[in-house]
Design a protein around this motif. Structure first.
Motif, PDB file in Angstrom:
ATOM      1  N   ALA A   1       0.833  -1.203   0.000  1.00 38.71           N
ATOM      2  CA  ALA A   1       0.000   0.000   0.000  1.00 38.71           C
ATOM      3  C   ALA A   1       0.869   1.254   0.000  1.00 38.71           C
ATOM      4  CB  ALA A   1      -0.925  -0.005   1.208  1.00 38.71           C
ATOM      5  N   ARG A   2       1.966   1.215   0.721  1.00 36.32           N
ATOM      6  CA  ARG A   2       2.865   2.373   0.748  1.00 36.32           C
ATOM      7  C   ARG A   2       3.470   2.610  -0.628  1.00 36.32           C
ATOM      8  NH1 ARG A   2       7.937   3.492   0.678  1.00 36.32           N
ATOM      9  NH2 ARG A   2       8.607   1.332   0.766  1.00 36.32           N
ATOM     10  N   ARG A   3       3.872   1.528  -1.295  1.00 35.62           N
ATOM     11  CA  ARG A   3       4.450   1.664  -2.634  1.00 35.62           C
ATOM     12  C   ARG A   3       3.416   2.157  -3.634  1.00 35.62           C
ATOM     13  NH1 ARG A   3       8.506  -3.381  -3.759  1.00 35.62           N
ATOM     14  NH2 ARG A   3      10.067  -2.775  -2.236  1.00 35.62           N
ATOM     15  N   ALA A   4       2.191   1.650  -3.533  1.00 35.86           N
ATOM     16  CA  ALA A   4       1.141   2.080  -4.455  1.00 35.86           C
ATOM     17  C   ALA A   4       0.786   3.541  -4.245  1.00 35.86           C
ATOM     18  CB  ALA A   4      -0.090   1.203  -4.280  1.00 35.86           C
ATOM     19  N   ALA A   5       0.814   3.999  -3.018  1.00 33.86           N
ATOM     20  CA  ALA A   5       0.461   5.387  -2.726  1.00 33.86           C
ATOM     21  C   ALA A   5       1.548   6.355  -3.168  1.00 33.86           C
ATOM     22  CB  ALA A   5       0.201   5.552  -1.230  1.00 33.86           C
ATOM     23  N   SER A   6       2.774   5.895  -3.208  1.00 29.58           N
ATOM     24  CA  SER A   6       3.864   6.792  -3.575  1.00 29.58           C
ATOM     25  C   SER A   6       3.978   6.982  -5.079  1.00 29.58           C
ATOM     26  CB  SER A   6       5.195   6.278  -3.016  1.00 29.58           C
ATOM     27  OG  SER A   6       5.560   5.076  -3.661  1.00 29.58           O
ATOM     28  N   GLY A   7       3.262   6.177  -5.868  1.00 25.88           N
ATOM     29  CA  GLY A   7       3.302   6.313  -7.318  1.00 25.88           C
ATOM     30  C   GLY A   7       4.499   5.593  -7.908  1.00 25.88           C
ATOM     31  N   PRO A   8       4.722   5.790  -9.196  1.00 22.14           N
ATOM     32  CA  PRO A   8       5.863   5.113  -9.833  1.00 22.14           C
ATOM     33  C   PRO A   8       7.188   5.677  -9.332  1.00 22.14           C
ATOM     34  CG  PRO A   8       4.777   6.592 -11.373  1.00 22.14           C
ATOM     35  CD  PRO A   8       3.934   6.558 -10.133  1.00 22.14           C
ATOM     36  N   ASP A   9       8.233   4.868  -9.465  1.00 20.69           N
ATOM     37  CA  ASP A   9       9.553   5.271  -8.998  1.00 20.69           C
ATOM     38  C   ASP A   9      10.087   6.469  -9.773  1.00 20.69           C
ATOM     39  OD1 ASP A   9       9.506   3.276  -7.134  1.00 20.69           O
ATOM     40  OD2 ASP A   9      10.553   1.849  -8.399  1.00 20.69           O
ATOM     41  N   SER A  10       9.828   6.504 -11.065  1.00 22.04           N
ATOM     42  CA  SER A  10      10.274   7.621 -11.879  1.00 22.04           C
ATOM     43  C   SER A  10       9.320   7.773 -13.057  1.00 22.04           C
ATOM     44  CB  SER A  10      11.699   7.380 -12.391  1.00 22.04           C
ATOM     45  OG  SER A  10      11.695   6.374 -13.383  1.00 22.04           O
ATOM     46  N   ALA A  11       9.495   8.845 -13.802  1.00 19.99           N
ATOM     47  CA  ALA A  11       8.638   9.070 -14.962  1.00 19.99           C
ATOM     48  C   ALA A  11       8.870   8.005 -16.029  1.00 19.99           C
ATOM     49  CB  ALA A  11       8.900  10.459 -15.536  1.00 19.99           C
ATOM     50  N   TRP A  12      10.045   7.416 -16.056  1.00 17.49           N
ATOM     51  CA  TRP A  12      10.340   6.402 -17.071  1.00 17.49           C
ATOM     52  C   TRP A  12       9.579   5.105 -16.824  1.00 17.49           C
ATOM     53  CZ3 TRP A  12      12.673   7.728 -21.381  1.00 17.49           C
ATOM     54  CH2 TRP A  12      13.470   8.868 -21.392  1.00 17.49           C
ATOM     55  N   THR A  13       9.265   4.801 -15.576  1.00 20.88           N
ATOM     56  CA  THR A  13       8.550   3.562 -15.267  1.00 20.88           C
ATOM     57  C   THR A  13       7.054   3.773 -15.123  1.00 20.88           C
ATOM     58  OG1 THR A  13       8.914   3.882 -12.910  1.00 20.88           O
ATOM     59  CG2 THR A  13      10.549   2.566 -14.094  1.00 20.88           C
ATOM     60  N   ASP A  14       6.573   4.984 -15.343  1.00 19.93           N
ATOM     61  CA  ASP A  14       5.150   5.282 -15.220  1.00 19.93           C
ATOM     62  C   ASP A  14       4.389   4.616 -16.369  1.00 19.93           C
ATOM     63  OD1 ASP A  14       2.699   6.296 -14.630  1.00 19.93           O
ATOM     64  OD2 ASP A  14       3.201   8.376 -15.079  1.00 19.93           O
ATOM     65  N   PRO A  15       3.404   3.735 -16.072  1.00 22.57           N
ATOM     66  CA  PRO A  15       2.663   3.069 -17.146  1.00 22.57           C
ATOM     67  C   PRO A  15       1.871   4.051 -18.013  1.00 22.57           C
ATOM     68  CG  PRO A  15       2.222   2.019 -15.033  1.00 22.57           C
ATOM     69  CD  PRO A  15       3.032   3.229 -14.757  1.00 22.57           C
ATOM     70  N   ALA A  16       1.482   5.188 -17.481  1.00 26.26           N
ATOM     71  CA  ALA A  16       0.727   6.160 -18.261  1.00 26.26           C
ATOM     72  C   ALA A  16       1.569   6.742 -19.395  1.00 26.26           C
ATOM     73  CB  ALA A  16       0.226   7.270 -17.351  1.00 26.26           C
ATOM     74  N   ARG A  17       2.861   6.636 -19.280  1.00 26.24           N
ATOM     75  CA  ARG A  17       3.750   7.154 -20.307  1.00 26.24           C
ATOM     76  C   ARG A  17       3.601   6.394 -21.617  1.00 26.24           C
ATOM     77  NH1 ARG A  17       9.069   6.187 -21.765  1.00 26.24           N
ATOM     78  NH2 ARG A  17      10.170   8.028 -22.434  1.00 26.24           N
ATOM     79  N   ARG A  18       3.176   5.145 -21.548  1.00 28.94           N
ATOM     80  CA  ARG A  18       3.031   4.314 -22.739  1.00 28.94           C
ATOM     81  C   ARG A  18       1.764   4.624 -23.530  1.00 28.94           C
ATOM     82  NH1 ARG A  18       3.843  -1.245 -19.884  1.00 28.94           N
ATOM     83  NH2 ARG A  18       4.159  -0.027 -18.041  1.00 28.94           N
ATOM     84  N   LEU A  19       0.857   5.384 -22.946  1.00 32.68           N
ATOM     85  CA  LEU A  19      -0.377   5.713 -23.636  1.00 32.68           C
ATOM     86  C   LEU A  19      -0.123   6.768 -24.706  1.00 32.68           C
ATOM     87  CD1 LEU A  19      -2.790   5.933 -20.586  1.00 32.68           C
ATOM     88  CD2 LEU A  19      -2.533   4.049 -22.182  1.00 32.68           C
ATOM     89  N   ARG A  20      -0.789   6.597 -25.805  1.00 28.87           N
ATOM     90  CA  ARG A  20      -0.644   7.564 -26.891  1.00 28.87           C
ATOM     91  C   ARG A  20      -1.515   8.776 -26.600  1.00 28.87           C
ATOM     92  NH1 ARG A  20      -2.145   6.658 -33.232  1.00 28.87           N
ATOM     93  NH2 ARG A  20      -1.289   8.626 -33.930  1.00 28.87           N
ATOM     94  N   PRO A  21      -1.011   9.981 -26.813  1.00 33.81           N
ATOM     95  CA  PRO A  21      -1.838  11.159 -26.572  1.00 33.81           C
ATOM     96  C   PRO A  21      -3.010  11.209 -27.541  1.00 33.81           C
ATOM     97  CG  PRO A  21       0.308  11.778 -27.459  1.00 33.81           C
ATOM     98  CD  PRO A  21       0.338  10.305 -27.230  1.00 33.81           C
ATOM     99  N   VAL A  22      -4.097  11.778 -27.091  1.00 37.85           N
ATOM    100  CA  VAL A  22      -5.303  11.872 -27.908  1.00 37.85           C
ATOM    101  C   VAL A  22      -5.082  12.935 -28.974  1.00 37.85           C
ATOM    102  CG1 VAL A  22      -7.763  12.402 -27.850  1.00 37.85           C
ATOM    103  CG2 VAL A  22      -6.695  11.205 -25.938  1.00 37.85           C
ATOM    104  N   PRO A  23      -5.351  12.600 -30.244  1.00 34.07           N
ATOM    105  CA  PRO A  23      -5.199  13.616 -31.290  1.00 34.07           C
ATOM    106  C   PRO A  23      -6.197  14.752 -31.082  1.00 34.07           C
ATOM    107  CG  PRO A  23      -5.572  11.437 -32.246  1.00 34.07           C
ATOM    108  CD  PRO A  23      -5.716  11.317 -30.784  1.00 34.07           C
TER     109      PRO A  23
END
Length: 72
Positions: free
Chosen positions: A36-58
Motif C-alpha cells: 500500500a505504501r508503494r502504491a500510494a507513492s506512485g511510480p519510482d520515476s517518470a520512465w517507469t510510469d505506465p501512463a507514459r506508454r499511452l498515446r496522446p489523444v489527437p
C-alpha cells in the motif's frame, strides 16, 4: 520466512499452531502495508510510469488529418 525453532519448553501442537498463525498474519499485514505504501507513492520515476506508454489523444485542428497517421 526462515524456519521457526523452539528453543525452550515443550509446546503442544495447538500452541505451535497458534504462534505460527499469529506470525503469519503479522507477516501478511506487513507485506500488505508495504504494498500500500508503494502504491500510494506512485511510480519510482517518470520512465517507469505506465501512463507514459499511452498515446496522446489527437486534437482536432487544421492538420489533424496529417498527424493522425504519424507513428506512435
Amino acid at each position: 520466512m526462515p524456519p521457526i525453532q523452539v528453543l525452550h519448553g515443550q509446546p503442544t501442537p495447538e500452541e505451535l499452531a497458534t504462534v505460527l498463525a499469529v506470525v503469519s498474519v503479522r507477516a501478511a499485514a506487513a507485506q500488505a502495508a508495504e504494498a500500500a505504501r508503494r502504491a500510494a507513492s506512485g511510480p519510482d520515476s517518470a520512465w517507469t510510469d505506465p501512463a507514459r506508454r499511452l498515446r496522446p489523444v489527437p486534437r482536432p485542428g487544421t492538420d489533424a488529418w496529417r498527424t493522425s497517421g504519424w507513428a506512435q
